[in-house]
Scaffold this motif. Structure first.
Motif, mmCIF file in Angstrom:
data_model
loop_
_atom_site.group_PDB
_atom_site.id
_atom_site.type_symbol
_atom_site.label_atom_id
_atom_site.label_comp_id
_atom_site.label_asym_id
_atom_site.label_seq_id
_atom_site.Cartn_x
_atom_site.Cartn_y
_atom_site.Cartn_z
ATOM 1 N N ALA A 51 0.559 -1.465 -0.153
ATOM 2 C CA ALA A 51 0.071 0.303 0.217
ATOM 3 C C ALA A 51 0.676 1.283 -0.154
ATOM 4 C CB ALA A 51 -0.721 -0.190 1.142
ATOM 5 N N LYS A 52 1.330 1.255 0.828
ATOM 6 C CA LYS A 52 2.794 2.290 1.189
ATOM 7 C C LYS A 52 3.685 2.319 -0.495
ATOM 8 C CE LYS A 52 3.194 2.946 6.042
ATOM 9 N NZ LYS A 52 4.232 2.976 7.418
ATOM 10 N N LEU A 53 4.092 1.267 -0.967
ATOM 11 C CA LEU A 53 4.680 1.977 -2.110
ATOM 12 C C LEU A 53 3.867 2.178 -3.350
ATOM 13 C CD1 LEU A 53 7.005 -1.875 -1.842
ATOM 14 C CD2 LEU A 53 7.988 0.324 -2.280
ATOM 15 N N TYR A 54 2.388 1.828 -3.338
ATOM 16 C CA TYR A 54 1.106 1.753 -4.329
ATOM 17 C C TYR A 54 1.496 3.502 -4.215
ATOM 18 C CZ TYR A 54 -0.360 -2.779 -4.557
ATOM 19 O OH TYR A 54 -0.627 -3.970 -5.421
ATOM 20 N N ALA A 55 1.027 4.469 -2.820
ATOM 21 C CA ALA A 55 1.039 5.691 -3.189
ATOM 22 C C ALA A 55 2.470 6.198 -3.433
ATOM 23 C CB ALA A 55 0.857 6.103 -1.233
ATOM 24 N N LEU A 56 3.451 6.114 -3.024
ATOM 25 C CA LEU A 56 4.743 6.739 -2.953
ATOM 26 C C LEU A 56 5.061 5.847 -4.791
ATOM 27 C CD1 LEU A 56 7.228 4.943 0.057
ATOM 28 C CD2 LEU A 56 6.535 7.916 -0.814
ATOM 29 N N ILE A 57 4.838 5.437 -5.436
ATOM 30 C CA ILE A 57 4.859 5.222 -6.866
ATOM 31 C C ILE A 57 4.121 6.268 -7.726
ATOM 32 C CG2 ILE A 57 4.649 4.122 -9.334
ATOM 33 C CD1 ILE A 57 5.212 1.185 -6.792
ATOM 34 N N ALA A 58 2.383 6.250 -6.675
ATOM 35 C CA ALA A 58 1.772 7.452 -7.709
ATOM 36 C C ALA A 58 2.208 8.535 -7.539
ATOM 37 C CB ALA A 58 0.426 6.994 -7.180
ATOM 38 N N TYR A 59 2.843 9.129 -6.020
ATOM 39 C CA TYR A 59 3.610 10.613 -5.879
ATOM 40 C C TYR A 59 4.465 10.712 -6.749
ATOM 41 C CZ TYR A 59 5.404 14.744 -3.808
ATOM 42 O OH TYR A 59 5.879 15.955 -3.678
ATOM 43 N N GLY A 60 5.301 9.768 -7.186
ATOM 44 C CA GLY A 60 6.834 9.688 -7.880
ATOM 45 C C GLY A 60 5.909 10.157 -9.809
ATOM 46 N N ARG A 61 5.160 9.569 -9.939
ATOM 47 C CA ARG A 61 4.619 8.958 -11.186
ATOM 48 C C ARG A 61 3.628 10.693 -11.183
ATOM 49 N NH1 ARG A 61 2.853 6.476 -15.627
ATOM 50 N NH2 ARG A 61 1.425 7.482 -16.559
ATOM 51 N N PHE A 62 3.498 11.257 -10.229
ATOM 52 C CA PHE A 62 2.510 12.647 -10.697
ATOM 53 C C PHE A 62 3.317 13.536 -10.970
ATOM 54 C CE2 PHE A 62 0.296 15.843 -8.589
ATOM 55 C CZ PHE A 62 -0.668 16.859 -9.117
ATOM 56 N N VAL A 63 4.796 13.629 -10.239
ATOM 57 C CA VAL A 63 5.319 14.700 -10.341
ATOM 58 C C VAL A 63 6.223 14.551 -11.539
ATOM 59 C CG1 VAL A 63 7.860 16.139 -9.861
ATOM 60 C CG2 VAL A 63 6.122 15.011 -7.987
ATOM 61 N N ARG A 64 6.346 13.359 -11.895
ATOM 62 C CA ARG A 64 6.408 13.401 -13.210
ATOM 63 C C ARG A 64 6.145 13.514 -14.263
ATOM 64 N NH1 ARG A 64 7.255 8.356 -16.734
ATOM 65 N NH2 ARG A 64 6.882 7.873 -15.463
ATOM 66 N N VAL A 65 4.808 13.416 -15.083
ATOM 67 C CA VAL A 65 4.260 13.419 -15.544
ATOM 68 C C VAL A 65 3.277 15.203 -15.739
ATOM 69 C CG1 VAL A 65 3.701 11.343 -16.533
ATOM 70 C CG2 VAL A 65 2.332 12.960 -14.998
ATOM 71 N N ASN A 66 2.951 15.708 -14.346
ATOM 72 C CA ASN A 66 2.859 16.818 -14.278
ATOM 73 C C ASN A 66 1.224 17.121 -14.138
ATOM 74 O OD1 ASN A 66 2.434 19.441 -13.218
ATOM 75 N ND2 ASN A 66 3.301 20.329 -14.457
ATOM 76 N N GLU A 67 0.032 15.714 -14.268
ATOM 77 C CA GLU A 67 -0.899 15.415 -13.997
ATOM 78 C C GLU A 67 -1.650 14.059 -13.595
ATOM 79 O OE1 GLU A 67 -2.829 14.357 -17.937
ATOM 80 O OE2 GLU A 67 -0.842 13.854 -18.549
ATOM 81 N N LEU A 68 -3.407 14.021 -12.787
ATOM 82 C CA LEU A 68 -3.331 13.005 -12.236
ATOM 83 C C LEU A 68 -3.863 11.626 -13.411
ATOM 84 C CD1 LEU A 68 -4.251 11.761 -9.647
ATOM 85 C CD2 LEU A 68 -6.472 12.499 -9.767
ATOM 86 N N ASP A 69 -3.352 11.418 -14.120
ATOM 87 C CA ASP A 69 -4.114 10.682 -15.182
ATOM 88 C C ASP A 69 -3.859 9.250 -15.065
ATOM 89 O OD1 ASP A 69 -1.461 9.232 -14.764
ATOM 90 O OD2 ASP A 69 -0.706 8.965 -16.876
ATOM 91 N N GLN A 70 -4.612 8.532 -15.808
ATOM 92 C CA GLN A 70 -4.951 7.320 -15.649
ATOM 93 C C GLN A 70 -3.834 6.279 -14.851
ATOM 94 O OE1 GLN A 70 -6.955 5.208 -18.661
ATOM 95 N NE2 GLN A 70 -7.438 3.408 -17.534
ATOM 96 N N VAL A 71 -2.912 5.632 -15.157
ATOM 97 C CA VAL A 71 -2.292 5.043 -14.389
ATOM 98 C C VAL A 71 -1.940 5.610 -12.952
ATOM 99 C CG1 VAL A 71 0.442 3.698 -14.221
ATOM 100 C CG2 VAL A 71 -0.779 4.968 -16.144
ATOM 101 N N THR A 72 -1.510 7.150 -12.865
ATOM 102 C CA THR A 72 -1.113 7.618 -10.986
ATOM 103 C C THR A 72 -2.442 7.370 -10.791
ATOM 104 O OG1 THR A 72 0.054 9.135 -11.897
ATOM 105 C CG2 THR A 72 -0.733 9.516 -9.876
ATOM 106 N N LEU A 73 -3.472 7.800 -11.138
ATOM 107 C CA LEU A 73 -4.691 7.084 -10.422
ATOM 108 C C LEU A 73 -4.780 5.572 -9.671
ATOM 109 C CD1 LEU A 73 -7.517 8.686 -9.239
ATOM 110 C CD2 LEU A 73 -9.050 8.380 -11.719
ATOM 111 N N SER A 74 -4.451 5.494 -10.900
ATOM 112 C CA SER A 74 -5.251 3.873 -10.544
ATOM 113 C C SER A 74 -3.294 2.812 -9.129
ATOM 114 C CB SER A 74 -4.550 2.622 -11.721
ATOM 115 O OG SER A 74 -3.261 2.322 -12.267
ATOM 116 N N TRP A 75 -2.896 4.007 -9.241
ATOM 117 C CA TRP A 75 -1.775 3.441 -8.434
ATOM 118 C C TRP A 75 -2.088 4.061 -6.444
ATOM 119 C CZ3 TRP A 75 1.641 -0.670 -8.608
ATOM 120 C CH2 TRP A 75 2.160 -0.282 -10.282
ATOM 121 N N LEU A 76 -2.541 5.097 -6.986
ATOM 122 C CA LEU A 76 -4.164 6.025 -5.518
ATOM 123 C C LEU A 76 -4.474 5.150 -5.355
ATOM 124 C CD1 LEU A 76 -2.752 7.674 -3.929
ATOM 125 C CD2 LEU A 76 -4.148 9.230 -5.295
ATOM 126 N N ASP A 77 -5.362 4.239 -6.260
ATOM 127 C CA ASP A 77 -6.670 3.533 -5.868
ATOM 128 C C ASP A 77 -6.484 2.859 -4.799
ATOM 129 O OD1 ASP A 77 -8.955 5.837 -6.766
ATOM 130 O OD2 ASP A 77 -8.746 4.967 -8.350
#
Length: 774
Positions: A51-77
């Motif tokens: 769960a923590k890894l999912y969240a940290l991956i979501a954060y890293g991706r969000f900062v990198r792509v600069n948007e809440l896309d489908q993949v980032t949202l799926s990691w966060l969910d």
């Protein structure tokens, strides 16, 4: 499989990144996730880690792509589904979702109704208000949902400051909805009241009052959302872009100093101080391919623009083909056209050294391009109007500048920046970034294979650094897709994870037969074969000792091959190179054969360049110097320069080059004694004896077979007698030449009969085909 990471290490990394989230490494997190999925750990503990890894991956991706896309949202969910009460996960949820409301709700200022406007203008403004309101209402539902989620997340972690802020945002949103409904009604009534220049004063006052309240509320909204959870929308300066690049630490420090100096001079000039001799903006960038020269040139152009030194940040990128023409006058025209395009910005000339070719003829106009460029750089019309950045290999650029004093004086030493090759670790980091940009990550074993493949490619200065790594990653993605497309069913990891087999080099080896087998198949050379076998055994034992952490004896691979012509020296050298590659001692295992003419030039300074060029070709393989003794010439001969350069490069290249000196024994000894450094580097001696009569006859038989011919039995008695009588000095070459001549004689013989020839007649060499040759 033994994993590189333990659960304890993964937990420590998660803890560290949870408190310093701006430094999360998305690629590393994805690899941790793969390890956690494969290790046997308690289900509850594994779920929390994931769960923590999912969240940290979501954060890293969000900062990198600069948007809440489908993949980032799926990691966060996924993270929230597993553990919605975890403080770290909720903090990341808040940081990411806060950015969804970090946007103005309305224009900076509402368009104002002026009492002097005509009726149509007033109705148009009324219509604009209605449109603004409708757009707001369309977005409100989404904003309300996001803010409510943020409030709940803040409550789950008892963060009072955030709870208050998000509830204030929710309250402002409700007040804005009320005011927008009011303004819609007031505007509609006002619009209906407009008749020419007449209108309802009461309705106009109502509209203005609502607008004032909306603007007040909007200002409050802007203040609250100004407290952004993540600062990722700021405009990047050239320095921040450079800082994000992998490696280049010396270059970053150098450019940062240049930036601060130029900033200092800009402020100084604004205060009225003068600087008679301003710093030149012209730069020399040296480095091997893929080290970032073009990227750095673009960043320097951006720095000059940001500081107001040049009016444009545009870079005109050219090479020799853009400047040099094919006839008189065309080069000047081409060069001046490029300079005019670059005015106000930067002219970047890649591989600039190619403008001055050492062996160029009189109709090569590279020098004309240089002269035209120098003239423009000093011409009052263009001086200071553009900057010139030259780039290329370090050694070639040094030679190029020294051969052009007029050009060299315009590029001071302080403006020379060298970009070194990336280390393997830096290249792996670059590869991970490229993979992430394509929504892939590497497995643990893929990283090991990637390191191995990069090291195999790192042979000489032609290694493409970041470019080569990018090609490796894209090739791995291609291999993944070409194999997965044939599988059923396709797993989710097949879309995102690159494994060892994907990263492996898929180039087919043209020679499937092992080097030792090829050596054994050669006729004769028993002593040489034994020497090579002894060396192979020695190498393997040292490799085993190294694996067991035992002391090892240094390998002596540079060799001397002595013997008469045609005794197989070049053939064995090629097999020797292949064997060394198979043993992992050479990266390419190819053979470069050279003679005196390939190394020695006719005038001072060029022999070293010529020799280095051949050595560069041989890196990762074997440099075979035939008739090496010819390098020892008379006094003043440039052969000594070639020997000195060879010794210097052998020291520099170390294990990346094997040199074989070939020739007659006494002459080679004379060569070794001519330079102490040369003598100390050659400890392996292979003597190639002349072939016996029996061996030469066997070679004649083998050569004929290679061409698809057989030899009748009665021929061999003749060959034994005649070869013994002739005692050929050319050895193996004699055997090959004899077969070639016999085949020609055979063709002449069988074509004298005008009849249909049988297969046997077309393929069998008879005694008469050889008799005439003797």
């Amino acid at each position: 499989m033994n994993h590189t990471f333990t659960i304890e290490q993964i937990e420590q990394s998660i803890e560290k990144w949870s408190h310093n989230i701006e430094h999360v490494k998305e690629a590393q997190l994805l690899r941790y996730l793969q390890v956690v999925d494969k290790l046997e750990i308690h289900p509850a503990k594994g779920s929390k880690l994931r769960a923590k890894l999912y969240a940290l991956i979501a954060y890293g991706r969000f900062v990198r792509v600069n948007e809440l896309d489908q993949v980032t949202l799926s990691w966060l969910d996924k993270a929230m589904e597993v553990d919605s009460n975890d403080p770290v996960i909720n903090d990341i949820f808040i940081k990411i979702y806060s950015m969804q409301v970090m946007t103005p709700l309305f224009p900076t200022q509402f368009p104002q109704i002026r009492e002097t406007d005509h009726g149509n203008a007033k109705k148009k403004l009324a219509s604009d208000y209605l449109q603004i309101a409708n757009e707001f209402f369309e977005r409100t539902t989404y904003f309300e949902g996001v803010i409510q989620s943020l409030v709940l997340a803040a409550r789950r972690v008892y963060d009072d400051e955030r709870i208050i802020r998000f509830e204030q945002l929710a309250d402002i949103l409700q007040q804005l909805k009320r005011e927008l409904r009011t303004i819609v009604k007031s505007t509609e009534a006002y619009s209906d009241s407009v008749k020419g220049i007449y209108y309802s004063q009461a309705q106009l006052s109502e509209v203005k009052k609502s607008i004032a309240e909306i603007e007040r509320l909007h200002q409050n909204w802007q203040k609250l959302i100004g407290q952004a959870e993540i600062k990722i929308n700021e405009d990047q300066t050239a320095l921040t872009e450079l800082e994000k690049m992998v490696g280049l630490h010396e270059v970053k420090l150098r450019v940062e100093k240049l930036y601060h100096y130029l900033m200092y001079q800009k402020i100084r000039k604004e205060k009225g101080y003068q600087l008679k001799d301003e710093l030149s903006l012209n730069m020399i960038l040296t480095g091997n391919p893929g080290t970032g020269k073009t990227t750095l040139a673009r960043l320097l152009a951006k720095i000059y623009f940001e500081l107001g030194i040049l009016p444009r940040e545009e870079v005109i990128e050219v090479d020799r083909s853009h400047l040099v023409g094919g006839y008189v006058g065309q080069t000047e025209e081409n060069t001046m056209n490029v300079i005019k395009q670059a005015v106000g910005g930067v002219l970047f000339i890649d591989e600039a050294y190619s403008l001055k070719r050492v062996d160029s003829s009189g109709n090569d106009y590279g020098q004309t391009a240089i002269d035209t460029l120098v003239s423009a750089m000093t011409n009052s019309e263009y001086v200071g109007q553009f900057a010139v950045i030259l780039a290329g290999y370090p050694e070639e650029m040094r030679q190029f500048l020294w051969s052009n004093p007029g050009l060299r004086s315009r590029f001071p030493e302080s403006n020379h920046i060298h970009l070194r090759d990336y280390s393997v670790n830096e290249l792996i980091e670059i590869a991970e970034g490229i993979a992430l940009d394509n929504d892939f990550s590497f497995s643990e074993d893929a990283i090991i294979e990637l390191r191995k493949r990069i090291e195999e490619e790192q042979v000489d200065s032609t290694f493409g650094n970041a470019r080569t790594v990018k090609n490796i990653v894209l090739d791995a993605i291609f291999q993944k897709g070409s194999v997965v497309g044939l599988q059923e069913p396709i797993q989710s990891e097949d879309f995102t994870i690159l494994n060892k087999d994907d990263v492996k080099s898929h180039h087919l080896d043209e020679e499937e037969i092992e080097g030792t087998q090829q050596l054994e198949a050669l006729v004769g050379l028993e002593e040489v074969k034994q020497e090579v076998k002894s060396l192979i055994s020695f190498v393997k034992v040292q490799q085993l000792r190294r694996e067991k952490k035992l002391p090892t004896v240094p390998l002596q691979l540079h060799s001397v091959f002595t013997g008469n012509p045609g005794t197989g020296k070049t053939t064995v050298a090629k097999i020797y190179a292949k064997i060394l590659r198979e043993l992992g001692l050479l990266k390419r295992g190819h053979l470069v054969v050279v003679g005196r003419g390939d190394l020695v030039a006719g005038f001072t300074g060029q022999t070293a360049l010529k020799t280095k060029k051949k050595i560069r070709e041989a890196l990762g393989g074997v440099l075979f110097i035939d008739e090496a003794y010819s390098l020892v010439g008379n006094q003043g001969d440039f052969g000594k320069e070639a020997i000195d350069t060879l010794v210097e490069e052998m020291t520099k290249q170390n294990d990346n080059l094997v040199v074989i000196l070939a020739g007659y024994p006494s002459e080679v000894d004379k060569l070794l004694l001519s330079n102490p450094g040369l003598e100390s580097r050659f400890k392996k001696f292979f003597h190639f004896k002349d072939y016996s009569t029996e061996e030469l006859v066997e070679m004649i038989k083998i050569n004929a077979k290679e061409y698809g011919y057989t030899i009748s039995n009665d021929v061999f008695t003749l060959l034994q007698s005649k070869v013994t009588e002739v005692q050929p000095v050319s050895n193996g070459r004699y055997a090959k030449d004899l077969v070639d001549l016999a085949i020609q004689q055979h063709s002449h013989r069988i074509m004298s009969d005008e009849r249909e020839l049988t297969t046997r007649e077309l393929t069998e060499l008879m005694i008469e085909d050889f008799e005439k040759l003797f």
